[in-house]
Design an enzyme around this catalytic site. Structure first.
Site, PDB file in Angstrom:
ATOM      1  N   THR A 122      27.679  48.636-138.465  1.00  0.00           N
ATOM      2  CA  THR A 122      26.499  49.881-138.161  1.00  0.00           C
ATOM      3  C   THR A 122      27.424  51.056-138.563  1.00  0.00           C
ATOM      4  O   THR A 122      26.737  52.249-139.111  1.00  0.00           O
ATOM      5  CB  THR A 122      25.928  50.025-137.020  1.00  0.00           C
ATOM      6  OG1 THR A 122      25.353  48.777-136.556  1.00  0.00           O
ATOM      7  CG2 THR A 122      25.581  51.365-136.609  1.00  0.00           C
ATOM      8  N   SER A 135      27.983  42.328-139.698  1.00  0.00           N
ATOM      9  CA  SER A 135      28.684  41.203-138.991  1.00  0.00           C
ATOM     10  C   SER A 135      28.047  39.986-138.739  1.00  0.00           C
ATOM     11  O   SER A 135      28.475  38.992-138.296  1.00  0.00           O
ATOM     12  CB  SER A 135      29.765  41.943-137.898  1.00  0.00           C
ATOM     13  OG  SER A 135      28.573  41.838-136.722  1.00  0.00           O
ATOM     14  N   THR A 157      29.233  45.520-134.420  1.00  0.00           N
ATOM     15  CA  THR A 157      29.286  44.949-133.136  1.00  0.00           C
ATOM     16  C   THR A 157      28.895  43.564-132.880  1.00  0.00           C
ATOM     17  O   THR A 157      29.338  43.022-131.932  1.00  0.00           O
ATOM     18  CB  THR A 157      28.780  45.975-132.250  1.00  0.00           C
ATOM     19  OG1 THR A 157      27.371  46.089-132.438  1.00  0.00           O
ATOM     20  CG2 THR A 157      29.061  47.597-132.336  1.00  0.00           C
ATOM     21  N   THR A 212      33.672  40.735-124.714  1.00  0.00           N
ATOM     22  CA  THR A 212      32.212  40.098-125.204  1.00  0.00           C
ATOM     23  C   THR A 212      31.354  41.381-125.353  1.00  0.00           C
ATOM     24  O   THR A 212      31.459  42.422-124.740  1.00  0.00           O
ATOM     25  CB  THR A 212      32.188  39.077-124.334  1.00  0.00           C
ATOM     26  OG1 THR A 212      30.883  38.464-124.597  1.00  0.00           O
ATOM     27  CG2 THR A 212      31.839  39.695-122.841  1.00  0.00           C
ATOM     28  N   GLN A 238      28.146  29.647-118.205  1.00  0.00           N
ATOM     29  CA  GLN A 238      27.411  30.780-118.872  1.00  0.00           C
ATOM     30  C   GLN A 238      27.644  31.942-118.159  1.00  0.00           C
ATOM     31  O   GLN A 238      26.912  32.943-118.541  1.00  0.00           O
ATOM     32  CB  GLN A 238      26.072  30.068-118.594  1.00  0.00           C
ATOM     33  CG  GLN A 238      25.557  28.895-119.467  1.00  0.00           C
ATOM     34  CD  GLN A 238      24.082  28.334-119.169  1.00  0.00           C
ATOM     35  OE1 GLN A 238      23.338  29.045-118.367  1.00  0.00           O
ATOM     36  NE2 GLN A 238      23.967  27.088-119.572  1.00  0.00           N
ATOM     37  N   CYS A 239      28.307  32.154-116.982  1.00  0.00           N
ATOM     38  CA  CYS A 239      28.664  33.347-116.341  1.00  0.00           C
ATOM     39  C   CYS A 239      29.617  33.979-117.118  1.00  0.00           C
ATOM     40  O   CYS A 239      30.578  33.402-117.423  1.00  0.00           O
ATOM     41  CB  CYS A 239      29.097  33.105-114.955  1.00  0.00           C
ATOM     42  SG  CYS A 239      28.001  32.145-113.818  1.00  0.00           S
TER      43      CYS A 239
HETATM   44  N1  ASP Z   1      24.136  44.359-137.053  1.00  0.00           N
HETATM   45  C1  ASP Z   1      25.205  45.153-136.883  1.00  0.00           C
HETATM   46  C2  ASP Z   1      26.498  44.536-137.189  1.00  0.00           C
HETATM   47  O1  ASP Z   1      26.943  43.757-136.408  1.00  0.00           O
HETATM   48  C3  ASP Z   1      25.336  45.781-135.591  1.00  0.00           C
HETATM   49  C4  ASP Z   1      26.430  46.789-135.321  1.00  0.00           C
HETATM   50  O2  ASP Z   1      27.193  46.967-136.117  1.00  0.00           O
HETATM   51  O3  ASP Z   1      26.497  47.438-134.335  1.00  0.00           O
HETATM   52  O4  ASP Z   1      27.038  44.536-138.412  1.00  0.00           O
END
Ligand code: ASP
Length: 336
Positions: A13, A59, A90, A161, A272-273
């Site tokens: 992004t 990503s 992200t 995470t 899963q926690c």
């Molecule tokens: N879809 C984007 C990515 O992971 C989301 C981001 O960068 O916040 O490349």
């Protein structure tokens, strides 16, 4: 002397532009966007060189080959720079950070992954601070390991995470204290360093071995997954309830785990926690997992577990060695 940082742009992004299909990465755009951030030329900032990967990726499109390419970008310039900042989307940043933490063996320089929730082309972009602070952290060199910086938090890469799909404090590391918090100043916190690996730096390429993640849920019909677990996958991350519990006392699952183990698969039990650790044997619903051949992922994130399986299979260790190394702390990824 001013520190010199290598800034690697992989996509995400932060460097995306608007299009009628939604945000997408555009070659060459980031270089011009950076010219508009005058703080980057402040005398307190380190010098940096920008390297743009091709193609730039969202990503969510990244796979093992892309981790290898990012590793190569770092390894080929390792001696030329004091630190590295990797701009990344992200969505899978925590996976890439985990993978790099294993791949960059003997790492003795900071590698900071960052990005943004709002692109630099928008008014309220969080990309400016994330980039500027990451460059400063990389130049200060307090933590010579793979880290993730986002929204004022410096996190161990293989403990991070993604916690929020739309918040600006998008990442955290619930099972490991933050390495630093950036408020008015950058406050480094005393966190135990990861175990030392080799003296010299080298890059371990990952192989695209078949790895799978299976999330247990109420009513799961394990036999549906039998073929996948016993014949197709080499490494399996089993996301169990709480401290490692499975439904039905494992009646349906245990024979499958046994067959998968005999076929050479390594099954790692995660929770899963997001916070806390797997503790096989605390409940009757988890104790047979170990006898069947599964290993404990303790408090590892699923991201770290997946990356570690790729890494250990790529090192061509035996099934027994992989089983025992999955339970060892190799890069600060787990607490025993
Ligand atoms: N879809 C984007 C990515 O992971 C989301 C981001 O960068 O916040 O490349």
């Amino acid at each position: 002397m001013k520190k010199r940082i290598c800034l690697i742009h992989t996509g995400g992004t932060i460097g995306m532009i608007r299009s009628d299909k939604g945000y997408l990465p555009k070659e060459g755009y980031l270089e011009t966007a950076l010219l508009e951030i005058s703080d980057l030329r402040n005398e307190k900032m380190p010098d940096f060189d920008l390297f743009e990967m091709s193609p730039l990726l969202d990503s969510s499109d990244m796979a093992v080959g892309d981790w290898n390419r990012i590793g190569e970008e770092i390894a080929s310039r390792y001696d030329l720079y004091d630190g590295f900042v990797v701009l990344h989307g992200t969505d899978t940043m925590a996976y890439t950070a985990s993978a790099l933490s294993f791949m960059l063996e003997g790492l003795n320089k900071p590698v900071i992954l960052t990005g943004s929730q709002i692109p630099l082309c928008e008014v309220r972009s969080d990309g400016r601070d994330n980039l500027i602070t990451s460059l400063l952290i990389a130049s200060e060199g307090k933590y010579n390991e793979v880290c993730l910086y986002f929204g004022g938090r410096l996190l161990r890469g293989n403990r991070a995470t993604k916690m929020s799909a739309d918040g600006l404090l998008a990442f955290d590391s619930p099972n490991c204290p933050r390495l630093a918090e950036a408020g008015i100043s950058i406050r480094y916190l005393p966190v135990q360093k990861p175990p030392k690996t080799s003296e010299s730096f080298s890059l371990c390429h990952l192989e695209d071995v078949p790895i799978g993640v299976l999330k247990v849920f109420p009513g799961i019909r394990f036999p549906i997954f039998e073929k996948l677990m016993t014949e197709r996958l080499k490494g399996i991350v089993l996301e169990t309830f709480g401290a490692g519990n499975i439904p039905g006392e494992g009646d349906a699952l245990l024979p499958i785990i046994q067959r998968a183990f005999q076929a050479g698969s390594v099954i790692t039990v995660c929770s899963q926690c997001p916070q806390g650790t797997v503790s096989l044997g605390t409940y009757k619903t988890s104790s047979p997992l170990k006898n069947a051949g599964a290993v404990s992922g303790f408090d590892m994130t699923t991201e770290a577990c997946v990356a570690k399986l790729y890494y250990l299979f790529s090192k061509h260790y035996s099934k027994e060695e992989i089983k025992s190394l999955m339970e060892e702390n190799l890069r600060g990824e787990l607490t025993k």
